[in-house]
Design a protein around this motif. Structure first.
Motif, PDB file in Angstrom:
ATOM      1  N   LYS A   1      11.443  13.289 -16.565  1.00 37.46           N
ATOM      2  CA  LYS A   1      10.859  12.995 -15.256  1.00 37.46           C
ATOM      3  C   LYS A   1      11.417  11.699 -14.665  1.00 37.46           C
ATOM      4  O   LYS A   1      11.636  11.601 -13.458  1.00 37.46           O
ATOM      5  N   ARG A   2      11.615  10.693 -15.534  1.00 37.10           N
ATOM      6  CA  ARG A   2      12.034   9.387 -15.031  1.00 37.10           C
ATOM      7  C   ARG A   2      12.998   8.714 -15.999  1.00 37.10           C
ATOM      8  O   ARG A   2      12.641   7.767 -16.703  1.00 37.10           O
ATOM      9  N   PRO A   3      14.254   9.161 -16.056  1.00 29.03           N
ATOM     10  CA  PRO A   3      15.222   8.544 -16.965  1.00 29.03           C
ATOM     11  C   PRO A   3      15.478   7.080 -16.638  1.00 29.03           C
ATOM     12  O   PRO A   3      15.930   6.317 -17.496  1.00 29.03           O
TER      13      PRO A   3
ATOM     14  N   ARG B   1      -6.700   8.015 -13.437  1.00 33.73           N
ATOM     15  CA  ARG B   1      -6.772   9.482 -13.389  1.00 33.73           C
ATOM     16  C   ARG B   1      -5.637  10.097 -12.577  1.00 33.73           C
ATOM     17  O   ARG B   1      -5.144  11.177 -12.897  1.00 33.73           O
ATOM     18  N   CYS B   2      -5.253   9.412 -11.507  1.00 31.34           N
ATOM     19  CA  CYS B   2      -4.241   9.972 -10.604  1.00 31.34           C
ATOM     20  C   CYS B   2      -3.223   8.903 -10.226  1.00 31.34           C
ATOM     21  O   CYS B   2      -3.192   8.442  -9.073  1.00 31.34           O
ATOM     22  N   PRO B   3      -2.372   8.489 -11.173  1.00 32.96           N
ATOM     23  CA  PRO B   3      -1.387   7.440 -10.868  1.00 32.96           C
ATOM     24  C   PRO B   3      -0.403   7.838  -9.768  1.00 32.96           C
ATOM     25  O   PRO B   3       0.207   6.971  -9.151  1.00 32.96           O
ATOM     26  N   THR B   4      -0.270   9.144  -9.507  1.00 34.94           N
ATOM     27  CA  THR B   4       0.657   9.582  -8.453  1.00 34.94           C
ATOM     28  C   THR B   4       0.240   9.101  -7.070  1.00 34.94           C
ATOM     29  O   THR B   4       1.051   9.111  -6.142  1.00 34.94           O
ATOM     30  N   ILE B   5      -1.003   8.652  -6.920  1.00 37.81           N
ATOM     31  CA  ILE B   5      -1.447   8.183  -5.610  1.00 37.81           C
ATOM     32  C   ILE B   5      -0.620   6.979  -5.157  1.00 37.81           C
ATOM     33  O   ILE B   5      -0.493   6.728  -3.950  1.00 37.81           O
ATOM     34  N   ILE B   6      -0.030   6.242  -6.108  1.00 32.64           N
ATOM     35  CA  ILE B   6       0.825   5.110  -5.763  1.00 32.64           C
ATOM     36  C   ILE B   6       2.046   5.577  -4.977  1.00 32.64           C
ATOM     37  O   ILE B   6       2.584   4.846  -4.137  1.00 32.64           O
ATOM     38  N   SER B   7       2.478   6.798  -5.213  1.00 33.40           N
ATOM     39  CA  SER B   7       3.684   7.309  -4.549  1.00 33.40           C
ATOM     40  C   SER B   7       3.419   7.773  -3.120  1.00 33.40           C
ATOM     41  O   SER B   7       4.351   8.015  -2.361  1.00 33.40           O
ATOM     42  N   TYR B   8       2.138   7.906  -2.742  1.00 34.77           N
ATOM     43  CA  TYR B   8       1.815   8.359  -1.392  1.00 34.77           C
ATOM     44  C   TYR B   8       1.951   7.206  -0.396  1.00 34.77           C
ATOM     45  O   TYR B   8       1.483   6.098  -0.656  1.00 34.77           O
ATOM     46  N   SER B   9       2.550   7.480   0.736  1.00 32.71           N
ATOM     47  CA  SER B   9       2.663   6.468   1.787  1.00 32.71           C
ATOM     48  C   SER B   9       1.285   6.197   2.391  1.00 32.71           C
ATOM     49  O   SER B   9       0.580   7.132   2.781  1.00 32.71           O
ATOM     50  N   VAL B  10       0.911   4.940   2.459  1.00 33.92           N
ATOM     51  CA  VAL B  10      -0.398   4.585   3.014  1.00 33.92           C
ATOM     52  C   VAL B  10      -0.477   4.945   4.497  1.00 33.92           C
ATOM     53  O   VAL B  10      -1.457   5.539   4.954  1.00 33.92           O
ATOM     54  N   GLU B  11       0.567   4.618   5.236  1.00 34.48           N
ATOM     55  CA  GLU B  11       0.546   4.859   6.684  1.00 34.48           C
ATOM     56  C   GLU B  11       0.780   6.317   7.043  1.00 34.48           C
ATOM     57  O   GLU B  11       0.156   6.849   7.957  1.00 34.48           O
ATOM     58  N   ASP B  12       1.680   6.978   6.321  1.00 35.03           N
ATOM     59  CA  ASP B  12       2.057   8.344   6.677  1.00 35.03           C
ATOM     60  C   ASP B  12       1.223   9.411   5.993  1.00 35.03           C
ATOM     61  O   ASP B  12       1.172  10.558   6.460  1.00 35.03           O
ATOM     62  N   LYS B  13       0.564   9.071   4.880  1.00 33.54           N
ATOM     63  CA  LYS B  13      -0.169  10.079   4.130  1.00 33.54           C
ATOM     64  C   LYS B  13      -1.641   9.724   3.933  1.00 33.54           C
ATOM     65  O   LYS B  13      -2.534  10.480   4.322  1.00 33.54           O
ATOM     66  N   LEU B  14      -1.933   8.575   3.323  1.00 35.43           N
ATOM     67  CA  LEU B  14      -3.309   8.260   2.940  1.00 35.43           C
ATOM     68  C   LEU B  14      -4.229   8.031   4.141  1.00 35.43           C
ATOM     69  O   LEU B  14      -5.318   8.610   4.218  1.00 35.43           O
ATOM     70  N   HIS B  15      -3.805   7.185   5.083  1.00 38.17           N
ATOM     71  CA  HIS B  15      -4.655   6.929   6.255  1.00 38.17           C
ATOM     72  C   HIS B  15      -4.889   8.189   7.086  1.00 38.17           C
ATOM     73  O   HIS B  15      -6.048   8.476   7.453  1.00 38.17           O
ATOM     74  N   PRO B  16      -3.850   8.973   7.420  1.00 36.39           N
ATOM     75  CA  PRO B  16      -4.082  10.197   8.192  1.00 36.39           C
ATOM     76  C   PRO B  16      -4.992  11.195   7.469  1.00 36.39           C
ATOM     77  O   PRO B  16      -5.822  11.852   8.104  1.00 36.39           O
TER      78      PRO B  16
ATOM     79  N   TYR C   1       2.519   9.703 -19.145  1.00 39.44           N
ATOM     80  CA  TYR C   1       2.895  11.119 -19.210  1.00 39.44           C
ATOM     81  C   TYR C   1       2.686  11.802 -17.860  1.00 39.44           C
ATOM     82  O   TYR C   1       3.522  12.595 -17.409  1.00 39.44           O
ATOM     83  N   ARG C   2       1.560  11.481 -17.211  1.00 35.56           N
ATOM     84  CA  ARG C   2       1.274  12.096 -15.916  1.00 35.56           C
ATOM     85  C   ARG C   2       2.274  11.677 -14.845  1.00 35.56           C
ATOM     86  O   ARG C   2       2.703  12.485 -14.028  1.00 35.56           O
ATOM     87  N   PHE C   3       2.621  10.377 -14.855  1.00 34.81           N
ATOM     88  CA  PHE C   3       3.479   9.871 -13.784  1.00 34.81           C
ATOM     89  C   PHE C   3       4.301   8.695 -14.283  1.00 34.81           C
ATOM     90  O   PHE C   3       3.978   7.540 -14.017  1.00 34.81           O
ATOM     91  N   PRO C   4       5.378   8.952 -15.030  1.00 37.62           N
ATOM     92  CA  PRO C   4       6.181   7.857 -15.582  1.00 37.62           C
ATOM     93  C   PRO C   4       6.812   6.963 -14.522  1.00 37.62           C
ATOM     94  O   PRO C   4       7.113   5.800 -14.786  1.00 37.62           O
ATOM     95  N   ALA C   5       6.989   7.492 -13.309  1.00 39.56           N
ATOM     96  CA  ALA C   5       7.576   6.686 -12.229  1.00 39.56           C
ATOM     97  C   ALA C   5       6.682   5.526 -11.823  1.00 39.56           C
ATOM     98  O   ALA C   5       7.136   4.592 -11.154  1.00 39.56           O
ATOM     99  N   LEU C   6       5.416   5.564 -12.234  1.00 37.75           N
ATOM    100  CA  LEU C   6       4.477   4.497 -11.869  1.00 37.75           C
ATOM    101  C   LEU C   6       5.028   3.123 -12.222  1.00 37.75           C
ATOM    102  O   LEU C   6       4.871   2.167 -11.457  1.00 37.75           O
ATOM    103  N   LEU C   7       5.690   3.022 -13.361  1.00 39.16           N
ATOM    104  CA  LEU C   7       6.152   1.731 -13.858  1.00 39.16           C
ATOM    105  C   LEU C   7       7.407   1.240 -13.159  1.00 39.16           C
ATOM    106  O   LEU C   7       7.909   0.161 -13.471  1.00 39.16           O
ATOM    107  N   THR C   8       7.926   2.011 -12.227  1.00 37.32           N
ATOM    108  CA  THR C   8       9.142   1.600 -11.513  1.00 37.32           C
ATOM    109  C   THR C   8       8.851   1.149 -10.083  1.00 37.32           C
ATOM    110  O   THR C   8       9.777   0.805  -9.350  1.00 37.32           O
TER     111      THR C   8
END
Length: 486
Positions: free
Chosen positions: A256-258, A327-342, A291-298
């Motif tokens: 997932k995240r080499p 529970r949902c580390p992938t939320i970090i990957s969501y854009s606040v302005e383009d995804k979360l706020h709308p 395991y759920r979202f290895p990209a979190l650490l990058t």
């Protein structure tokens, strides 16, 4: 004082230092394009040199290992590819430009050696994040300077670009495979005279990653082929194992995240984890989180802060912020302005409790409003539910909007119509849509009908098998008592 440096070597060091501090001014005065062909050839050789400290405090140059130069070139190409893609170029076009830009790639590597001289003094390799952080600001300054001509600047470096040269954004249908991918894949598959694969490849295969998987990762991220075993891959793998990550999960995480293998443990990974723990991530759950979202650490700390500020803005407590990130580390990957706020605005328009929804089902905020959320809302409106009722349903069961209309909601609704229950039961218990139609709903409804009794929908579905049988038997006894009294 600099001793025993040739003119061109001295010029290379000056160029790196000057460019790092004044890249915009340097490019504006044409400094990058003033070198003669023979000097450029010499500079390419000098780019393979590194600065080392001698006992008398002077600076000398000694050869950087070819494998390190190759790895840094691949890292530089990856950064440049990503930068071009963010400007709207396709993968194929970006690759074609980079394949014609060997001198510019050499120039980027020489910048790394200049910017991070202190690292080379102690013989330490740069991490992926360090390379990116050194090159991105420089590329941004070039973009500001040259605008749409940047691709031409890269291709023609160090000469001035040809004006008005068009850039095709559509890839040719017969474009050849990316040469850096071919070279990288060849590297991981080549064997020694004794028929042995490279040590890092053997190590990865011992972890359970087959050669085809390694080749697939390398095609997607060519720099992976140049990561050293002892310096990058093995330390990260051992660290993950110490965190409690099962050995069987390592191939999945690296797949997932080499890029994780290119990040320094002491300067990036561990400090990032400490920072996230301070934000509330459960340190006991790191194995599951990674395991759920290895990209979190990058991701950068600024990105973490932006997302966490949004969660606080939505009314979550610090404790619940930590639960969401765990529970949902992938939320970090969501854009606040383009995804979360709308998305928050949309759910509020339905009357849903956004903070509760974020806590119970944060992955809902990764769905498309147009493609996922609105069709589900329309589905319930067409079946007679009000917006207020829909808002209540989503507040009570956040996963409701994550289900497929065709595979879940429609067939379960059609069966619900045969159950002789009021549709208001689904407002009270929208979790109905989360149970298996064939394995849970139909068998239990059949037993209730056979018994000739009536139970609440949540009693039928949410109870364990034993408790359901007890509730059914109790209801049957009550029914018999009522019959006897009559």
């Amino acid at each position: 004082m600099i001793k025993s440096l040739s003119f061109n070597s001295h010029l290379l060091v000056m160029l790196g230092n000057f460019g790092f501090q004044n890249s915009r001014r340097a490019t504006s005065h044409g400094f990058l394009f003033c070198l003669k062909d023979q000097t450029i050839t010499k500079m390419k050789k000098d780019a393979r040199l590194r600065v080392d400290s001698e006992l008398d405090g002077s600076l000398s140059l000694r050869a950087v290992p070819p494998t390190l130069i190759a790895a840094e070139k691949e890292e530089a190409k990856a950064v440049l590819t990503l930068f071009f893609k963010k400007q709207g170029l396709s993968n194929a076009v970006a690759a074609r430009i980079i394949n014609k830009s060997e001198l510019f790639i050499d120039h980027l590597v020489s910048r790394l050696h200049s910017v991070h001289k202190s690292r080379y003094l102690v013989g330490r390799e740069l991490t992926t994040l360090e390379i990116r952080d050194a090159l991105i600001p420089y590329l941004e300054s070039l973009l500001e300077e040259h605008g749409s001509m940047l691709a031409d600047v890269v291709e023609s470096f160090p000469h001035p670009p040809i004006k008005d040269k068009p850039i095709t954004l559509v890839s040719p249908p017969d474009s050849a495979p990316d040469s850096k991918q071919v070279k990288a894949v060849s590297r991981v598959t080549e064997t020694s005279p004794a028929g042995m694969l490279r040590p890092q490849v053997v190590y990865l295969m011992e972890l359970g990653m087959d050669l085809e998987k390694i080749k697939l990762i390398t095609r997607r991220f060519p720099a992976f082929a140049y990561y050293s075993l002892e310096g990058k891959i093995k330390p990260v793998v051992e660290f993950l194992l110490e965190l409690g990550v099962p050995k069987s999960d390592i191939p999945i995480i690296l797949g997932k995240r080499p890029q994780l293998c290119g990040i320094s443990l002491s300067e990036n990974l561990i400090p990032t984890m400490t920072f996230l723990e301070d934000l509330g991530v459960d340190k006991k759950q790191w194995a599951k989180v990674i395991y759920r979202f290895p990209a979190l650490l990058t991701y950068s700390r600024q990105k973490f802060k932006t997302t966490v500020d949004f969660l606080y803005e939505m009314g979550l407590s610090s404790e619940n912020v930590g639960k969401v990130l765990t529970r949902c580390p992938t939320i970090i990957s969501y854009s606040v302005e383009d995804k979360l706020h709308p998305t928050a605005k949309y759910f509020r328009s339905l009357g849903a409790d956004v903070s509760l929804l974020l806590l119970r089902c944060p992955q809902t905020f990764g769905l498309s409003i147009e493609a996922n959320l609105k069709p589900v809302t329309q589905f319930f409106i067409e079946r007679g539910y009000t917006l207020e009722e829909i808002g209540t349903m989503i507040s009570r069961y956040g996963a409701l909007y994550t289900f497929s209309l065709a595979d879940n909601l429609i067939p379960k609704w059609d069966f619900f119509l045969t159950m002789d229950y009021s549709k208001s039961e689904l407002v009270k218990f929208p979790q109905y849509f989360g149970y298996s139609l064939e394995e849970r709903i139909k068998p239990r409804i059949a037993l209730v009908k056979k018994a000739g009794v009536r139970l609440l929908l949540n009693q039928i579905l949410s109870l364990s098998s034993r408790n359901f049988e007890n509730a059914l038997e109790k209801k049957m006894q009550q029914q018999l008592q009522l019959t006897d009294q009559v």
